[in-house]
Design a protein around this motif. Structure first.
Motif, PDB file in Angstrom:
ATOM      1  N   MET A   1       0.958  -1.162  -0.231  1.00 36.94           N
ATOM      2  CA  MET A   1       0.163  -0.117  -0.129  1.00 36.94           C
ATOM      3  C   MET A   1       0.982   1.231  -0.100  1.00 36.94           C
ATOM      4  SD  MET A   1      -3.630   0.389   2.084  1.00 36.94           S
ATOM      5  CE  MET A   1      -3.369  -1.119   3.267  1.00 36.94           C
ATOM      6  N   ASP A   2       0.255   2.227  -0.685  1.00 44.04           N
ATOM      7  CA  ASP A   2       1.251   3.365  -0.783  1.00 44.04           C
ATOM      8  C   ASP A   2       0.784   4.543   0.155  1.00 44.04           C
ATOM      9  OD1 ASP A   2      -1.159   4.449  -1.978  1.00 44.04           O
ATOM     10  OD2 ASP A   2      -0.304   4.765  -3.838  1.00 44.04           O
ATOM     11  N   GLY A   3       0.123   4.465   1.201  1.00 44.30           N
ATOM     12  CA  GLY A   3      -0.441   5.430   2.191  1.00 44.30           C
ATOM     13  C   GLY A   3      -1.621   5.985   1.805  1.00 44.30           C
ATOM     14  N   THR A   4      -2.206   5.787   0.440  1.00 43.67           N
ATOM     15  CA  THR A   4      -3.482   6.311   0.265  1.00 43.67           C
ATOM     16  C   THR A   4      -4.570   5.324   0.275  1.00 43.67           C
ATOM     17  OG1 THR A   4      -2.972   5.783  -2.217  1.00 43.67           O
ATOM     18  CG2 THR A   4      -2.267   7.708  -1.460  1.00 43.67           C
ATOM     19  N   GLY A   5      -4.184   4.374   0.710  1.00 43.02           N
ATOM     20  CA  GLY A   5      -5.127   2.958   0.591  1.00 43.02           C
ATOM     21  C   GLY A   5      -5.192   2.348  -0.805  1.00 43.02           C
ATOM     22  N   ALA A   6      -4.207   2.842  -1.654  1.00 43.50           N
ATOM     23  CA  ALA A   6      -4.161   2.076  -3.131  1.00 43.50           C
ATOM     24  C   ALA A   6      -3.245   1.088  -3.147  1.00 43.50           C
ATOM     25  CB  ALA A   6      -3.996   3.224  -4.089  1.00 43.50           C
ATOM     26  N   TRP A   7      -3.204  -0.010  -3.912  1.00 43.38           N
ATOM     27  CA  TRP A   7      -2.044  -0.992  -4.204  1.00 43.38           C
ATOM     28  C   TRP A   7      -1.771  -1.052  -5.394  1.00 43.38           C
ATOM     29  CZ3 TRP A   7      -3.370  -6.187  -1.029  1.00 43.38           C
ATOM     30  CH2 TRP A   7      -3.694  -5.887   0.471  1.00 43.38           C
ATOM     31  N   PRO A   8      -1.030   0.006  -5.647  1.00 43.84           N
ATOM     32  CA  PRO A   8      -0.567   0.158  -7.147  1.00 43.84           C
ATOM     33  C   PRO A   8       0.140  -1.088  -7.745  1.00 43.84           C
ATOM     34  CG  PRO A   8       0.973   1.330  -5.869  1.00 43.84           C
ATOM     35  CD  PRO A   8      -0.321   0.856  -4.995  1.00 43.84           C
ATOM     36  N   ALA A   9      -0.110  -1.480  -8.950  1.00 43.48           N
ATOM     37  CA  ALA A   9       0.512  -2.500  -9.652  1.00 43.48           C
ATOM     38  C   ALA A   9       1.849  -1.972 -10.130  1.00 43.48           C
ATOM     39  CB  ALA A   9      -0.209  -3.394 -10.672  1.00 43.48           C
ATOM     40  N   PRO A  10       3.039  -2.513  -9.864  1.00 40.49           N
ATOM     41  CA  PRO A  10       4.491  -2.138 -10.271  1.00 40.49           C
ATOM     42  C   PRO A  10       4.469  -2.348 -11.880  1.00 40.49           C
ATOM     43  CG  PRO A  10       4.505  -4.193  -9.114  1.00 40.49           C
ATOM     44  CD  PRO A  10       2.920  -3.700  -9.020  1.00 40.49           C
ATOM     45  N   LEU A  11       5.379  -1.361 -12.523  1.00 38.23           N
ATOM     46  CA  LEU A  11       5.233  -1.783 -13.922  1.00 38.23           C
ATOM     47  C   LEU A  11       6.661  -2.454 -14.268  1.00 38.23           C
ATOM     48  CD1 LEU A  11       3.975   1.974 -15.386  1.00 38.23           C
ATOM     49  CD2 LEU A  11       2.739  -0.127 -15.306  1.00 38.23           C
ATOM     50  N   THR A  12       6.823  -2.968 -15.032  1.00 43.06           N
ATOM     51  CA  THR A  12       7.852  -3.590 -15.450  1.00 43.06           C
ATOM     52  C   THR A  12       8.783  -2.746 -16.258  1.00 43.06           C
ATOM     53  OG1 THR A  12       7.017  -4.626 -17.316  1.00 43.06           O
ATOM     54  CG2 THR A  12       6.971  -6.046 -15.182  1.00 43.06           C
ATOM     55  N   ASP A  13       9.948  -3.100 -16.469  1.00 45.25           N
ATOM     56  CA  ASP A  13      10.686  -2.134 -17.362  1.00 45.25           C
ATOM     57  C   ASP A  13      10.260  -2.130 -18.883  1.00 45.25           C
ATOM     58  OD1 ASP A  13      12.618  -1.182 -15.258  1.00 45.25           O
ATOM     59  OD2 ASP A  13      13.799  -2.976 -15.886  1.00 45.25           O
ATOM     60  N   GLY A  14      10.113  -0.901 -19.304  1.00 46.97           N
ATOM     61  CA  GLY A  14       9.591  -0.800 -20.766  1.00 46.97           C
ATOM     62  C   GLY A  14       8.132  -0.597 -21.205  1.00 46.97           C
ATOM     63  N   SER A  15       7.313  -0.769 -19.705  1.00 47.52           N
ATOM     64  CA  SER A  15       5.800  -0.687 -19.838  1.00 47.52           C
ATOM     65  C   SER A  15       5.515   0.640 -19.870  1.00 47.52           C
ATOM     66  CB  SER A  15       5.392  -1.288 -18.629  1.00 47.52           C
ATOM     67  OG  SER A  15       5.785  -2.693 -18.676  1.00 47.52           O
ATOM     68  N   ALA A  16       4.330   1.105 -20.670  1.00 49.31           N
ATOM     69  CA  ALA A  16       3.961   2.140 -20.974  1.00 49.31           C
ATOM     70  C   ALA A  16       2.979   2.442 -19.647  1.00 49.31           C
ATOM     71  CB  ALA A  16       2.908   2.249 -22.127  1.00 49.31           C
ATOM     72  N   PRO A  17       2.639   3.764 -19.018  1.00 55.07           N
ATOM     73  CA  PRO A  17       1.901   4.021 -17.963  1.00 55.07           C
ATOM     74  C   PRO A  17       0.559   3.761 -18.344  1.00 55.07           C
ATOM     75  CG  PRO A  17       2.733   6.136 -19.048  1.00 55.07           C
ATOM     76  CD  PRO A  17       3.533   4.777 -19.643  1.00 55.07           C
ATOM     77  N   ALA A  18      -0.155   3.429 -17.313  1.00 57.53           N
ATOM     78  CA  ALA A  18      -1.679   3.343 -17.476  1.00 57.53           C
ATOM     79  C   ALA A  18      -2.499   4.593 -18.093  1.00 57.53           C
ATOM     80  CB  ALA A  18      -2.523   2.957 -16.246  1.00 57.53           C
ATOM     81  N   SER A  19      -3.425   4.175 -19.110  1.00 54.89           N
ATOM     82  CA  SER A  19      -4.084   5.094 -19.744  1.00 54.89           C
ATOM     83  C   SER A  19      -5.385   5.740 -18.855  1.00 54.89           C
ATOM     84  CB  SER A  19      -4.698   4.961 -21.018  1.00 54.89           C
ATOM     85  OG  SER A  19      -5.213   3.544 -21.057  1.00 54.89           O
ATOM     86  N   ALA A  20      -5.850   4.830 -17.812  1.00 52.80           N
ATOM     87  CA  ALA A  20      -7.015   5.091 -17.119  1.00 52.80           C
ATOM     88  C   ALA A  20      -6.788   4.347 -15.557  1.00 52.80           C
ATOM     89  CB  ALA A  20      -7.972   4.728 -18.016  1.00 52.80           C
ATOM     90  N   SER A  21      -7.273   4.968 -14.684  1.00 51.91           N
ATOM     91  CA  SER A  21      -7.458   4.168 -13.463  1.00 51.91           C
ATOM     92  C   SER A  21      -8.723   4.286 -12.768  1.00 51.91           C
ATOM     93  CB  SER A  21      -6.461   4.526 -12.446  1.00 51.91           C
ATOM     94  OG  SER A  21      -6.670   5.888 -12.112  1.00 51.91           O
TER      95      SER A  21
END
Length: 61
Positions: A1-21
Motif C-alpha cells: 500500500m502507498d499510504g493512500t489506500g491504493a495498491w498500485p501494480a508495479p510496472l515492468t521495465d519498458g511498460s507504458a503508463p496506464a491510460s486510465a485508473s
C-alpha cells in the motif's frame, strides 16, 4: 500500500503508463466487474473509454 489506500501494480521495465485508473472500495470494484455497479460509482481518472470497452468485452469461451 502507498499510504493512500491504493495498491498500485508495479510496472515492468519498458511498460507504458496506464491510460486510465478506477478507484473505489474493494466491494465497489468487484461489483463493477460483475456488472452490478456503473462507472459513476467509481472515481475514474484518464480515458474512461478503457472501462467502457471492458464493460462491452465478451471473452471467447
Amino acid at each position: 500500500m502507498d499510504g493512500t489506500g491504493a495498491w498500485p501494480a508495479p510496472l515492468t521495465d519498458g511498460s507504458a503508463p496506464a491510460s486510465a485508473s478506477a478507484t473505489g472500495t474493494a466491494e465497489q470494484l468487484l461489483l463493477f466487474v460483475w456488472g452490478r455497479r456503473t462507472l459513476s460509482d467509481l472515481k475514474i481518472e484518464g480515458d474512461q473509454q478503457v472501462f467502457e470497452q471492458l464493460i462491452a468485452w465478451e471473452p471467447e469461451e
